[in-house]
Design a protein around this motif. Structure first.
Motif, PDB file in Angstrom:
ATOM      1  N   ALA A  29      45.764  34.696  28.609  1.00  0.00           N
ATOM      2  CA  ALA A  29      45.923  35.216  27.267  1.00  0.00           C
ATOM      3  C   ALA A  29      44.434  35.492  26.606  1.00  0.00           C
ATOM      4  CB  ALA A  29      46.403  34.193  26.271  1.00  0.00           C
ATOM      5  N   GLY A  30      44.546  36.744  25.946  1.00  0.00           N
ATOM      6  CA  GLY A  30      43.186  37.334  25.313  1.00  0.00           C
ATOM      7  C   GLY A  30      42.489  38.170  26.184  1.00  0.00           C
ATOM      8  N   TYR A  31      42.741  38.290  27.326  1.00  0.00           N
ATOM      9  CA  TYR A  31      42.051  39.301  28.088  1.00  0.00           C
ATOM     10  C   TYR A  31      42.608  40.608  27.673  1.00  0.00           C
ATOM     11  CZ  TYR A  31      40.038  36.069  31.365  1.00  0.00           C
ATOM     12  OH  TYR A  31      39.129  35.134  31.863  1.00  0.00           O
ATOM     13  N   HIS A  32      41.761  41.770  27.903  1.00  0.00           N
ATOM     14  CA  HIS A  32      42.143  43.047  28.080  1.00  0.00           C
ATOM     15  C   HIS A  32      42.681  43.682  29.175  1.00  0.00           C
ATOM     16  CE1 HIS A  32      41.982  47.303  26.713  1.00  0.00           C
ATOM     17  NE2 HIS A  32      41.886  46.923  25.619  1.00  0.00           N
ATOM     18  N   ILE A  33      43.897  44.446  29.075  1.00  0.00           N
ATOM     19  CA  ILE A  33      44.484  44.884  30.012  1.00  0.00           C
ATOM     20  C   ILE A  33      43.432  45.611  30.984  1.00  0.00           C
ATOM     21  CG2 ILE A  33      45.322  47.065  29.233  1.00  0.00           C
ATOM     22  CD1 ILE A  33      47.288  44.468  31.685  1.00  0.00           C
ATOM     23  N   ASP A  34      42.553  46.408  30.665  1.00  0.00           N
ATOM     24  CA  ASP A  34      41.531  47.262  31.291  1.00  0.00           C
ATOM     25  C   ASP A  34      40.985  46.333  32.108  1.00  0.00           C
ATOM     26  OD1 ASP A  34      42.890  49.515  30.223  1.00  0.00           O
ATOM     27  OD2 ASP A  34      41.131  49.703  28.854  1.00  0.00           O
ATOM     28  N   ASP A  35      40.234  44.981  31.321  1.00  0.00           N
ATOM     29  CA  ASP A  35      39.679  44.137  32.246  1.00  0.00           C
ATOM     30  C   ASP A  35      40.281  43.587  33.326  1.00  0.00           C
ATOM     31  OD1 ASP A  35      37.508  42.393  32.813  1.00  0.00           O
ATOM     32  OD2 ASP A  35      37.983  40.826  31.301  1.00  0.00           O
ATOM     33  N   LEU A  36      41.688  43.416  33.168  1.00  0.00           N
ATOM     34  CA  LEU A  36      42.368  42.805  34.170  1.00  0.00           C
ATOM     35  C   LEU A  36      42.612  43.787  35.267  1.00  0.00           C
ATOM     36  CD1 LEU A  36      44.805  40.642  32.481  1.00  0.00           C
ATOM     37  CD2 LEU A  36      43.029  39.778  33.351  1.00  0.00           C
ATOM     38  N   PHE A  37      42.783  45.104  35.177  1.00  0.00           N
ATOM     39  CA  PHE A  37      42.940  45.975  35.916  1.00  0.00           C
ATOM     40  C   PHE A  37      41.794  46.084  36.874  1.00  0.00           C
ATOM     41  CE2 PHE A  37      46.712  47.500  34.184  1.00  0.00           C
ATOM     42  CZ  PHE A  37      47.607  47.675  35.344  1.00  0.00           C
ATOM     43  N   GLU A  38      40.434  46.163  36.282  1.00  0.00           N
ATOM     44  CA  GLU A  38      39.218  46.203  36.940  1.00  0.00           C
ATOM     45  C   GLU A  38      38.796  44.937  37.794  1.00  0.00           C
ATOM     46  OE1 GLU A  38      35.108  45.399  37.905  1.00  0.00           O
ATOM     47  OE2 GLU A  38      36.205  44.273  36.375  1.00  0.00           O
ATOM     48  N   ARG A  39      39.336  43.630  37.358  1.00  0.00           N
ATOM     49  CA  ARG A  39      38.897  42.817  38.180  1.00  0.00           C
ATOM     50  C   ARG A  39      40.182  42.677  39.362  1.00  0.00           C
ATOM     51  NH1 ARG A  39      36.833  37.733  34.851  1.00  0.00           N
ATOM     52  NH2 ARG A  39      36.172  39.002  33.085  1.00  0.00           N
ATOM     53  N   GLY A  40      41.344  43.232  39.041  1.00  0.00           N
ATOM     54  CA  GLY A  40      42.290  43.510  39.976  1.00  0.00           C
ATOM     55  C   GLY A  40      42.004  44.214  41.016  1.00  0.00           C
ATOM     56  N   GLN A  41      41.036  45.434  40.962  1.00  0.00           N
ATOM     57  CA  GLN A  41      40.659  46.295  41.880  1.00  0.00           C
ATOM     58  C   GLN A  41      39.504  45.521  42.680  1.00  0.00           C
ATOM     59  OE1 GLN A  41      40.688  50.254  42.236  1.00  0.00           O
ATOM     60  NE2 GLN A  41      40.208  49.212  44.316  1.00  0.00           N
ATOM     61  N   ARG A  42      38.752  44.558  42.474  1.00  0.00           N
ATOM     62  CA  ARG A  42      37.927  43.912  42.984  1.00  0.00           C
ATOM     63  C   ARG A  42      38.535  42.831  43.890  1.00  0.00           C
ATOM     64  NH1 ARG A  42      34.440  40.958  40.200  1.00  0.00           N
ATOM     65  NH2 ARG A  42      35.301  41.020  38.233  1.00  0.00           N
ATOM     66  N   PHE A  43      39.615  42.254  43.268  1.00  0.00           N
ATOM     67  CA  PHE A  43      40.379  41.167  43.890  1.00  0.00           C
ATOM     68  C   PHE A  43      41.087  41.950  45.110  1.00  0.00           C
ATOM     69  CE2 PHE A  43      44.595  39.021  44.604  1.00  0.00           C
ATOM     70  CZ  PHE A  43      43.998  37.667  45.009  1.00  0.00           C
ATOM     71  N   SER A  44      41.460  43.071  44.969  1.00  0.00           N
ATOM     72  CA  SER A  44      42.332  43.573  45.980  1.00  0.00           C
ATOM     73  C   SER A  44      41.350  44.161  47.208  1.00  0.00           C
ATOM     74  CB  SER A  44      43.072  44.996  45.522  1.00  0.00           C
ATOM     75  OG  SER A  44      42.265  46.076  45.412  1.00  0.00           O
ATOM     76  N   ASP A  45      40.118  44.462  46.827  1.00  0.00           N
ATOM     77  CA  ASP A  45      38.911  44.870  47.797  1.00  0.00           C
ATOM     78  C   ASP A  45      38.405  43.684  48.457  1.00  0.00           C
ATOM     79  OD1 ASP A  45      39.467  47.308  47.154  1.00  0.00           O
ATOM     80  OD2 ASP A  45      37.641  47.533  45.572  1.00  0.00           O
ATOM     81  N   GLU A  46      38.192  42.576  47.809  1.00  0.00           N
ATOM     82  CA  GLU A  46      37.515  41.511  48.255  1.00  0.00           C
ATOM     83  C   GLU A  46      38.094  40.368  48.786  1.00  0.00           C
ATOM     84  OE1 GLU A  46      34.393  40.562  45.235  1.00  0.00           O
ATOM     85  OE2 GLU A  46      34.015  42.412  44.766  1.00  0.00           O
ATOM     86  N   VAL A  47      39.372  40.170  48.477  1.00  0.00           N
ATOM     87  CA  VAL A  47      39.908  38.818  48.653  1.00  0.00           C
ATOM     88  C   VAL A  47      41.136  38.989  49.525  1.00  0.00           C
ATOM     89  CG1 VAL A  47      41.328  36.681  47.904  1.00  0.00           C
ATOM     90  CG2 VAL A  47      39.191  37.513  46.329  1.00  0.00           C
ATOM     91  N   ILE A  48      42.136  40.002  49.024  1.00  0.00           N
ATOM     92  CA  ILE A  48      43.322  40.364  49.603  1.00  0.00           C
ATOM     93  C   ILE A  48      43.181  40.488  51.074  1.00  0.00           C
ATOM     94  CG2 ILE A  48      45.360  41.919  49.958  1.00  0.00           C
ATOM     95  CD1 ILE A  48      45.641  41.691  46.680  1.00  0.00           C
ATOM     96  N   PRO A  49      42.386  41.465  51.667  1.00  0.00           N
ATOM     97  CA  PRO A  49      42.305  41.759  53.089  1.00  0.00           C
ATOM     98  C   PRO A  49      42.160  40.223  53.961  1.00  0.00           C
ATOM     99  CG  PRO A  49      40.715  43.226  51.754  1.00  0.00           C
ATOM    100  CD  PRO A  49      41.378  42.080  50.785  1.00  0.00           C
ATOM    101  N   SER A  50      41.734  39.206  53.622  1.00  0.00           N
ATOM    102  CA  SER A  50      41.655  38.004  54.149  1.00  0.00           C
ATOM    103  C   SER A  50      42.991  37.228  54.218  1.00  0.00           C
ATOM    104  CB  SER A  50      40.492  37.081  53.591  1.00  0.00           C
ATOM    105  OG  SER A  50      40.679  36.416  52.462  1.00  0.00           O
ATOM    106  N   MET A  51      43.836  37.595  53.183  1.00  0.00           N
ATOM    107  CA  MET A  51      45.287  36.954  53.208  1.00  0.00           C
ATOM    108  C   MET A  51      46.211  37.928  53.866  1.00  0.00           C
ATOM    109  SD  MET A  51      44.922  35.997  49.054  1.00  0.00           S
ATOM    110  CE  MET A  51      46.222  34.937  49.285  1.00  0.00           C
ATOM    111  N   LEU A  52      45.962  38.978  54.451  1.00  0.00           N
ATOM    112  CA  LEU A  52      46.957  39.717  54.835  1.00  0.00           C
ATOM    113  C   LEU A  52      47.930  39.080  56.353  1.00  0.00           C
ATOM    114  CD1 LEU A  52      45.509  43.206  54.657  1.00  0.00           C
ATOM    115  CD2 LEU A  52      47.285  42.104  53.174  1.00  0.00           C
ATOM    116  N   ARG A  53      48.851  39.214  56.402  1.00  0.00           N
ATOM    117  CA  ARG A  53      49.778  38.821  57.644  1.00  0.00           C
ATOM    118  C   ARG A  53      49.932  39.853  58.364  1.00  0.00           C
ATOM    119  NH1 ARG A  53      52.998  34.752  58.074  1.00  0.00           N
ATOM    120  NH2 ARG A  53      53.811  34.247  56.223  1.00  0.00           N
ATOM    121  N   PRO A  54      49.173  39.727  59.693  1.00  0.00           N
ATOM    122  CA  PRO A  54      49.269  40.987  60.828  1.00  0.00           C
ATOM    123  C   PRO A  54      50.523  41.506  61.168  1.00  0.00           C
ATOM    124  CG  PRO A  54      47.866  39.237  61.300  1.00  0.00           C
ATOM    125  CD  PRO A  54      48.393  38.555  60.227  1.00  0.00           C
ATOM    126  N   GLU A  55      51.522  40.473  61.244  1.00  0.00           N
ATOM    127  CA  GLU A  55      52.826  41.063  61.605  1.00  0.00           C
ATOM    128  C   GLU A  55      53.471  41.861  60.601  1.00  0.00           C
ATOM    129  OE1 GLU A  55      52.249  37.049  63.526  1.00  0.00           O
ATOM    130  OE2 GLU A  55      51.872  37.842  61.860  1.00  0.00           O
TER     131      GLU A  55
END
Length: 211
Positions: A74-100
């Motif tokens: 609550a209170g975050y700007h949607i553009d800020d969340l998309f920017e953070r989401g871009q970094r999250f998808s680059d920096e964190v998600i790759p380590s969480m992927l299921r190979p199969e």
């Protein structure tokens, strides 16, 4: 118009995200990424009763989710969340992927099939990840925003889970001639989507099982 001349004639594979293409939930790690570790755990203490009620099946998925989202976002700007989401998808998600799961995605892509992500998780990070990984479209949960672009944590248009996930897939398919459909998931909330596809696969006991 013949089937050969019709648009969208190639097969389509629908992929759930959390637990199917990843090894577990991504929403809570994203919230931790947004607010930082100390704030994350302070707020977690406040929402723990909500999460406990959800896991005990005493609280609906969509209600529990909005309570959690309001507490953290609550209170975050949607553009800020998309920017953070871009970094999250680059920096964190790759380590969480299921190979199969990723192997199945790559196989469909190599066959020239259209691949669509269908998830109850949030567009603020899924859009960036899906674009990078070559999926054609994202069907998922989105946040309401006010006229200034700030979010309250409320969900826009329903939580993309269970019957709502299936409904959105059917809506996406409407008007398209599809030669074949595949769907992948890992929980009971994915079963309506899986059983509606010609080829549905559920992840359990370390492998995908046809259903």
């Amino acid at each position: 118009m013949s089937h050969q001349d019709a648009p969208n004639v190639r097969p389509v594979a629908f992929f759930d995200f959390d637990g199917t293409l990843t090894t577990g939930d991504t929403l809570m790690p994203f919230l931790k990424f947004v607010v930082g570790t100390p704030t994350y755990y302070a707020k977690l203490a406040l929402v723990s009763p909500v999460l406990a009620a959800y896991f005990a099946k005493l609280l609906r998925n969509d209600i529990a989710k909005q309570i959690v989202l309001k507490q953290y976002l609550a209170g975050y700007h949607i553009d800020d969340l998309f920017e953070r989401g871009q970094r999250f998808s680059d920096e964190v998600i790759p380590s969480m992927l299921r190979p199969e799961g990723m192997e199945r995605l790559r196989w469909h892509q190599e066959q020239g099939h259209e691949c669509v992500l269908v998830s109850a998780s949030m567009d603020v990070y899924l859009n960036a990840w899906a674009k990078r990984e070559g999926l054609s479209e994202v069907i998922c949960t989105a946040l309401e925003k006010d006229d200034s672009g700030h979010v309250s944590g409320s969900i826009r248009g329903g939580n993309c889970y269970g019957k709502e996930k299936h409904r959105r897939v059917l809506q996406w398919q409407s008007g398209k001639y599809l030669t074949d459909t595949y769907a992948y998931g890992d929980t009971s909330g994915d079963v309506p989507m899986l059983t509606a596809a010609k080829n549905g696969y559920l992840w359990k006991k370390d492998k995908f099982h046809s259903i």
